[in-house]
Structure formats: structure tokens, C-alpha cells
Design an enzyme around this catalytic site. Structure first.
Site, PDB file in Angstrom:
ATOM      1  N   LYS A 188       0.795  -1.275   0.011  1.00  0.00           N
ATOM      2  CA  LYS A 188      -0.007  -0.044  -0.026  1.00  0.00           C
ATOM      3  C   LYS A 188       1.027   1.286   0.085  1.00  0.00           C
ATOM      4  CE  LYS A 188      -1.986   2.744   3.151  1.00  0.00           C
ATOM      5  NZ  LYS A 188      -1.870   3.950   2.418  1.00  0.00           N
ATOM      6  N   SER A 241       5.936   6.794  10.382  1.00  0.00           N
ATOM      7  CA  SER A 241       6.057   7.407  11.520  1.00  0.00           C
ATOM      8  C   SER A 241       6.160   6.377  12.522  1.00  0.00           C
ATOM      9  CB  SER A 241       5.019   8.486  11.652  1.00  0.00           C
ATOM     10  OG  SER A 241       3.985   7.884  11.718  1.00  0.00           O
ATOM     11  N   THR A 242       6.861   6.896  13.632  1.00  0.00           N
ATOM     12  CA  THR A 242       6.871   6.031  14.948  1.00  0.00           C
ATOM     13  C   THR A 242       5.565   5.771  15.637  1.00  0.00           C
ATOM     14  OG1 THR A 242       9.107   6.881  15.222  1.00  0.00           O
ATOM     15  CG2 THR A 242       7.951   6.109  17.192  1.00  0.00           C
ATOM     16  N   GLU A 243       4.648   6.934  15.508  1.00  0.00           N
ATOM     17  CA  GLU A 243       3.397   6.841  16.042  1.00  0.00           C
ATOM     18  C   GLU A 243       2.608   5.692  15.332  1.00  0.00           C
ATOM     19  OE1 GLU A 243       1.388  10.334  15.289  1.00  0.00           O
ATOM     20  OE2 GLU A 243      -0.350   9.813  16.346  1.00  0.00           O
ATOM     21  N   GLY A 245       3.987   3.019  13.642  1.00  0.00           N
ATOM     22  CA  GLY A 245       4.748   2.073  13.876  1.00  0.00           C
ATOM     23  C   GLY A 245       4.191   1.232  15.177  1.00  0.00           C
ATOM     24  N   GLU A 262      10.614   0.634   9.989  1.00  0.00           N
ATOM     25  CA  GLU A 262      11.445   1.676   9.660  1.00  0.00           C
ATOM     26  C   GLU A 262      10.559   2.730  10.037  1.00  0.00           C
ATOM     27  OE1 GLU A 262      14.527   1.342   8.869  1.00  0.00           O
ATOM     28  OE2 GLU A 262      14.435  -0.510   7.769  1.00  0.00           O
ATOM     29  N   CYS A 296      13.695  10.525   6.515  1.00  0.00           N
ATOM     30  CA  CYS A 296      13.817   9.884   7.947  1.00  0.00           C
ATOM     31  C   CYS A 296      15.089  10.399   8.554  1.00  0.00           C
ATOM     32  CB  CYS A 296      13.164   8.556   7.788  1.00  0.00           C
ATOM     33  SG  CYS A 296      14.183   7.485   6.552  1.00  0.00           S
ATOM     34  N   GLU A 393      10.612  15.196  15.303  1.00  0.00           N
ATOM     35  CA  GLU A 393      10.796  15.007  14.065  1.00  0.00           C
ATOM     36  C   GLU A 393       9.710  16.088  13.603  1.00  0.00           C
ATOM     37  OE1 GLU A 393       9.656  11.583  11.858  1.00  0.00           O
ATOM     38  OE2 GLU A 393      11.389  11.649  10.894  1.00  0.00           O
TER      39      GLU A 393
HETATM   40  P1  NAD Z   1       2.837   7.757   8.363  1.00  0.00           P
HETATM   41  O1  NAD Z   1       3.124   6.862   9.573  1.00  0.00           O
HETATM   42  O2  NAD Z   1       1.674   8.655   8.510  1.00  0.00           O
HETATM   43  O3  NAD Z   1       2.092   6.704   6.953  1.00  0.00           O
HETATM   44  C1  NAD Z   1       3.148   5.808   6.504  1.00  0.00           C
HETATM   45  C2  NAD Z   1       2.122   5.015   5.785  1.00  0.00           C
HETATM   46  O4  NAD Z   1       1.368   4.074   6.718  1.00  0.00           O
HETATM   47  C3  NAD Z   1       1.148   5.410   4.954  1.00  0.00           C
HETATM   48  O5  NAD Z   1       1.116   4.573   3.831  1.00  0.00           O
HETATM   49  C4  NAD Z   1      -0.252   5.562   5.701  1.00  0.00           C
HETATM   50  O6  NAD Z   1      -1.392   5.674   5.018  1.00  0.00           O
HETATM   51  C5  NAD Z   1      -0.079   4.215   6.546  1.00  0.00           C
HETATM   52  N1  NAD Z   1      -1.034   4.395   7.451  1.00  0.00           N
HETATM   53  C6  NAD Z   1      -1.078   5.391   8.539  1.00  0.00           C
HETATM   54  N2  NAD Z   1      -2.008   4.806   9.551  1.00  0.00           N
HETATM   55  C7  NAD Z   1      -1.604   3.482   9.595  1.00  0.00           C
HETATM   56  C8  NAD Z   1      -2.275   2.319  10.298  1.00  0.00           C
HETATM   57  N3  NAD Z   1      -2.854   3.056  11.596  1.00  0.00           N
HETATM   58  N4  NAD Z   1      -1.897   1.201  10.350  1.00  0.00           N
HETATM   59  C9  NAD Z   1      -1.109   1.099   8.841  1.00  0.00           C
HETATM   60  N5  NAD Z   1      -0.762   1.829   8.139  1.00  0.00           N
HETATM   61  C10 NAD Z   1      -1.132   3.047   8.252  1.00  0.00           C
HETATM   62  O7  NAD Z   1       4.139   8.429   7.755  1.00  0.00           O
HETATM   63  P2  NAD Z   1       4.124   9.489   6.518  1.00  0.00           P
HETATM   64  O8  NAD Z   1       3.547  10.747   7.151  1.00  0.00           O
HETATM   65  O9  NAD Z   1       3.696   8.808   5.141  1.00  0.00           O
HETATM   66  O10 NAD Z   1       5.897   9.423   6.410  1.00  0.00           O
HETATM   67  C11 NAD Z   1       6.684  10.117   7.278  1.00  0.00           C
HETATM   68  C12 NAD Z   1       7.386   9.316   8.033  1.00  0.00           C
HETATM   69  O11 NAD Z   1       7.932   8.289   7.665  1.00  0.00           O
HETATM   70  C13 NAD Z   1       8.306  10.153   8.938  1.00  0.00           C
HETATM   71  O12 NAD Z   1       7.932   9.849  10.489  1.00  0.00           O
HETATM   72  C14 NAD Z   1       9.515   9.296   8.554  1.00  0.00           C
HETATM   73  O13 NAD Z   1      10.563   9.320   9.304  1.00  0.00           O
HETATM   74  C15 NAD Z   1       9.451   8.002   8.231  1.00  0.00           C
HETATM   75  N6  NAD Z   1      10.160   7.395   7.182  1.00  0.00           N
HETATM   76  C16 NAD Z   1      11.196   6.430   7.878  1.00  0.00           C
HETATM   77  C17 NAD Z   1      11.982   5.839   6.734  1.00  0.00           C
HETATM   78  C18 NAD Z   1      13.068   4.908   7.239  1.00  0.00           C
HETATM   79  O14 NAD Z   1      13.423   4.017   6.662  1.00  0.00           O
HETATM   80  N7  NAD Z   1      13.131   4.703   8.827  1.00  0.00           N
HETATM   81  C19 NAD Z   1      11.885   5.955   5.624  1.00  0.00           C
HETATM   82  C20 NAD Z   1      11.272   7.094   5.055  1.00  0.00           C
HETATM   83  C21 NAD Z   1      10.184   7.845   5.873  1.00  0.00           C
END
Ligand code: NAD
Length: 486
Positions: A188, A241-243, A245, A262, A296, A393
Site C-alpha cells: 500500500k 512514522s513512529t506513532e 509504527g 522503519e 527519515c 521530527e
Molecule cells: P505515516 O506513518 O503517517 O504513514 C505511513 C504509511 O502508513 C502510509 O501509507 C499511511 O497511509 C499508512 N498508515 C497510516 N496509519 C496507519 C495505520 N494505523 N496502520 C497501517 N498503516 C497506516 O508516515 P508518513 O507521514 O507517510 O511518512 C513520514 C514518516 O515516515 C516520517 O516519520 C519518517 O521519518 C518516516 N520514514 C522512515 C523511513 C525509514 O527508513 N526509517 C523512511 C522514510 C520515512
């Protein structure tokens, strides 16, 4: 510093053919959703609507997981590693052949400068497929047996959820190792950047990948949550995001599902007084202003040795005045658009908090376009460790500057966040680099460079930056088991 005037140099968008609306890619075909929920994906630099996208519901996810299971139990599961590798090589070559199309589409949907999607995202995505193609027939010799003496086997159906900051690149980090190890996937993409994943679905068709090996379902966080919870998914691979995750870790606790997460970061980029300062300034700029800081592992905290701090900040401000912000399709643009209105609101909120908490704000003088989502490159000085802009962040083009006197103080400050994804060290002394790298609690440590990526090198975090690695031999560990498969 003299600023050169540049004539506009826009990349042509004629190479892409965006459909008015997209279905879901399930079982090797584009299909209509069983529901009728849709949303629009827009170009963040202009707010132009690019396409109507399907929001997959539970029934769609069930179809996709079943398609992935059939492929795993069927044609894909019967292939030798060498045969799987051929498909991955084919995908890699098609990505190269269609690189310009992917770059333009990525920039339109994401807002990042075309020179970055053209020179970084797309070449690295192809490189991930090439690299993992080479592993497909060598897994038995990769030391992945975990001491069991059994050859490694694929896990099964993998549910993969990715963010919007490097859409195609994050897809390739997920799909390439999963397929190399013999798994099938349901992926997704993020709600705001689905288009290159949908174009990748066409690449799977073009490569004659057996139906169901890769399924792409679009949607919001709700769609992601359904996918994670589906009982037919054996492994979760999440970047975001960590939240979220943490939510995912909670929702799969007690199940047999495996997960790699990640997550976010708040990296320290540490500059010592003996560093080559101009080179370090370039590294600081690349560390936090590359991809609008939507990275990230961005070097979002500059730790600079006190006796050179004024000099570094003066040179940094001078350099930032030369950055060109604007149309991401222009080949001379350095800083593109913020990916969404929601992300812009978050950046604005946290930078207001930074001012309210007493840090000093400086923004590069630049004219922001009237339409779209924009934020000027910004530096905060006088930041203390307790400030929210030093802990949270921001995920935008905002740098928090702190100072230190001794290497020990630099280490203590660098490690003082809940995250541990990456760090940078700038110094002439090799012994200091080694000592620092040993002390820093970060998955990746760069020395006299920053934001360098390579598929052969494992990437991942400590602490709240997640667990598991992507890339390199270590990245394959998350996609194999030595036990029985379902
Ligand atoms: P996000 O956590 O809001 O969303 C990430 C993905 O998860 C999206 O596809 C979203 O639709 C989906 N999602 C949202 N809520 C969900 C849930 N409850 N269950 C399952 N899936 C859900 O993050 P974002 O705003 O898209 O991306 C930014 C974040 O990603 C930043 O915190 C960044 O640091 C992190 N990031 C980490 C890495 C890494 O390799 N560590 C790489 C890139 C980005």
C-alpha cells in the site's frame, strides 16, 4: 555572494500518461474496487488534481491477500532462485528504460525537484532490483540459516506499507528483497503519492511477472490498518512514522506475524572545529534540505563545536541564499514543494513552537509561489536540548542548531533523543570518527558525507526509529525463515 540568474528549464511532462482514474492492481490486473470510495491525488506544487484514486476496503484487501497466497502456493513458489532473479533483472531494466517517465511522475505527485527524482530516487530504485536479483539464487550461501543448518525459505505473503517521501524508492526497498527471497506481496503506497506505485504495477505486467506476486492496493491509513490486521498476511514491512509504527506493533502483538519497522529520526550532524568547513556546509545543506527535509535520516540537528559555530552558521546562511526554491519540474530547482497541506501545517506548528520556546529563527529570503505548499529553508539557533524542535521530527526544511565543546558532550547530545536512525561526523581525524561511530546510537553513521545510500548497505534504526534492516545481506534476514512455511 553573487546569485546567478537562470532561465527557466522545465522538464517536459509529455512523457507521462496519467489516467483520469485508477483501480487496484490485484492478481496481475487492474480491477475495480468492490466499494465506491475514492480520493484525489494532487500535485503539491500547483494543487492540480492529477487523478482519482481508489480507496481499497476490507473486501479488496482480502482479494489481494488471496491472490498473493495463490501465487505463493502456485507458480512463484515453484520457481528456482535463478528464475526469480530473471524477473527481478527484467524489472530493473524496465525501470531504467522508463526512468524519465518515473522521474516526471514522481516529481508531479510528490513535489520533489526533478533533479532529485531523476538522479537519486529512480536510479536507486533500479539499483535495488539489480542488487536483489543477484541474491535470488545465492540465499543458501548468505549465512541466513540462523545456525539451524536448514536452507532459508520465504515467509509467505508480505503486507507492505510505505510513506510519501520516496515513493518508488521505498517500494523498491520493500518489493525487491521480498521477491528475491521468494515471497509474494501486497503493497500500500501513501495516500498522497500513489502514482509511481501504480505505474510500477504496469512494469510488473510488462515483465510478465506471474499474477498475484505483486499486488498494489491504494488507500488511506485505514486501508493500511486493514492490511496489517488481515490474518492471511505472514509478515509486515512498514516504513512511516513512529506513532503509526507503535500502533502496528500493538495490533500484531500476540499473533504469529513478523514485522520490520522503519520509523522516524532526529539525526545529529556533528561538525568538529578541524573539519573542512566548506565541505561540511555542503553536507549540512544536503543533510537537511535535500527532498525538503522529508527524509527519515535527515540531519535535522546540527551539533557544531562552539569555537567554529559562528563561522559555520555565517557560511551556511550565505549558502542557503543561493538555493533555488520553486517549480519542481525545473531542472535548476534545489528545493521543491512540501508534500501536502497537512505536512505544511505540521512544519508551521513546530516552527512556531520553536520561536515560542525562545530559539532564534532565520529563513532564507525567497519568494514562495502563490499556489501549492511551500516552506523556505529555515535555521533555528540558540536551541536547547529540551526544545521540542530538538526532540521531535519536523520532517521539513528546518535545521535546529546546538553547540558542544568536547567529543563526549557531542555524543551525549547526539544520543539524547528517542530516535536512533542516523548521524554524521565531520572531522579530519580518523580515530575520532571511529570513536564517535562506536558511541553513537544510530543505525547509520556517515563520516564527512551525509545521506549516501546504496542497496548493498543495511539501513535501519535503534530505539524508536524501529527494528529490522533494509538493504544488504542483513535486509534479506527479514524475508526468510528456516522453519516450515504455512
Ligand atoms: P505515516 O506513518 O503517517 O504513514 C505511513 C504509511 O502508513 C502510509 O501509507 C499511511 O497511509 C499508512 N498508515 C497510516 N496509519 C496507519 C495505520 N494505523 N496502520 C497501517 N498503516 C497506516 O508516515 P508518513 O507521514 O507517510 O511518512 C513520514 C514518516 O515516515 C516520517 O516519520 C519518517 O521519518 C518516516 N520514514 C522512515 C523511513 C525509514 O527508513 N526509517 C523512511 C522514510 C520515512
Amino acid at each position: 555572494m553573487a546569485k546567478f540568474e537562470y532561465a527557466p528549464a522545465p522538464e517536459s511532462r509529455a512523457v507521462v500518461n496519467i489516467r483520469p482514474s485508477y483501480g487496484l492492481f490485484i492478481g496481475g490486473e487492474f480491477v475495480e474496487s468492490t466499494g465506491d470510495s475514492t480520493f484525489k491525488t494532487i500535485s503539491p506544487s500547483s494543487e492540480e488534481v492529477l487523478a482519482e484514486i481508489t480507496e481499497a476496503g476490507e473486501a479488496d484487501i482480502d482479494l489481494a491477500v488471496r491472490a498473493a497466497r495463490r501465487a505463493f502456493d502456485g507458480p512463484w513458489g515453484r520457481l528456482s532462485g535463478a528464475e526469480r532473479g530473471k524477473y527481478l533483472f527484467r524489472i530493473a531494466r524496465i525501470l531504467q528504460e522508463r526512468a524519465r517517465e518515473f522521474a516526471v511522475l514522481e516529481t508531479l505527485d510528490n513535489g520533489k525537484p526533478i533533479k532529485e527524482s531523476r538522479d537519486v530516487d529512480i536510479p536507486l530504485a533500479a539499483a535495488h532490483f539489480f542488487y536483489h536479483a543477484g541474491w535470488a539464487d545465492k540465499l543458501e550461501h548468505a549465512g541466513l540459516s540462523g545456525g539451524s543448518g536448514q536452507p532459508p525459505r520465504p515467509i509467505g505473503v508480505v503486507g507492505q506499507v510505505i510513506p510519501w517521501n520516496f515513493p518508488l524508492l521505498m517500494l523498491s526497498w520493500k518489493i525487491a528483497p521480498a521477491l528475491a527471497a521468494g515471497n509474494t506481496v501486497v503493497l500500500k503506497p501513501s495516500k498522497t503519492t500513489p502514482l509511481t506505485a501504480l505505474l510500477f504495477a504496469e512494469v510488473c505486467q510488462q515483465a510478465d511477472l506471474p499474477a498475484g506476486v505483486v499486488n498494489i492496493i491504494t488507500g488511506t491509513g485505514r486501508t493500511g490498518a486493514h492490511l496489517i490486521r488481515h490474518p492471511g498476511v505472514d509478515k509486515i514491512a512498514f516504513t512511516g512514522s513512529t506513532e503509526v509504527g507503535k500502533d502496528i506493533a500493538r495490533s500484531i502483538a500476540g499473533t504469529r506475524k513478523r514485522a520490520t519497522l522503519e520509523l522516524g529520526g532526529k539525526a545529529a550532524n556533528i561538525v568538529f572545529d578541524d573539519a573542512a568547513i566548506d565541505q561540511a556546509v555542503e553536507g549540512i545543506v544536503n543533510g537537511i534540505f535535500f527532498n525538503q527535509g522529508h527524509v527519515c535520516c535527515a540531519g535535522s540537528r546540527l551539533l557544531v563545536q562552539e569555537n567554529v559555530a559562528d563561522d559555520v552558521i555565517m557560511r551556511l546562511k550565505r549558502r542557503l541564499q543561493t538555493l533555488r526554491l520553486g517549480d519542481p519540474m525545473d531542472k535548476n530547482t534545489d528545493v521543491g514543494a512540501i508534500n501536502s497541506a497537512a505536512q505544511l501545517a505540521r512544519i508551521r506548528e513546530l516552527t512556531s513552537v520553536g520561536e515560542a520556546e525562545g530559539a532564534t529563527r532565520w529563513s532564507a529570503p525567497c519568494v514562495l509561489p502563490e499556489r501549492g505548499f511551500w516552506f523556505a529553508p529555515t535555521i533555528f539557533t540558540g536551541v536547547s536540548q529540551a526544545h521540542r524542535i530538538a526532540q521531535e521530527e519536523i520532517f521539513g526544511p528546518v535545521l535546529s542548531v546546538l553547540t558542544f565543546r568536547t567529543p563526549q558532550e557531542a555524543v551525549a547530545k547526539a544520543n539524547n533523543t528517542p530516535y536512533g536512525l542516523s548521524a554524521g561526523i565531520w572531522t579530519e581525524k580518523g580515530s575520532r570518527i571511529l570513536w564517535m561511530a562506536d558511541q553513537l546510537r544510530a543505525g547509520v553513521v556517515w563520516a564527512n558525507t551525509f545521506n549516501r545510500f546504496d542497496p548493498t548497505s543495511p539501513f535501519g534504526g535503534y530505539k524508536e526509529s524501529g527494528y529490522g534492516r533494509e538493504g544488504g545481506r542483513h535486509g534479506l534476514e527479514g524475508y526468510v525463515t528456516t522453519g516450515a512455511t504455512r
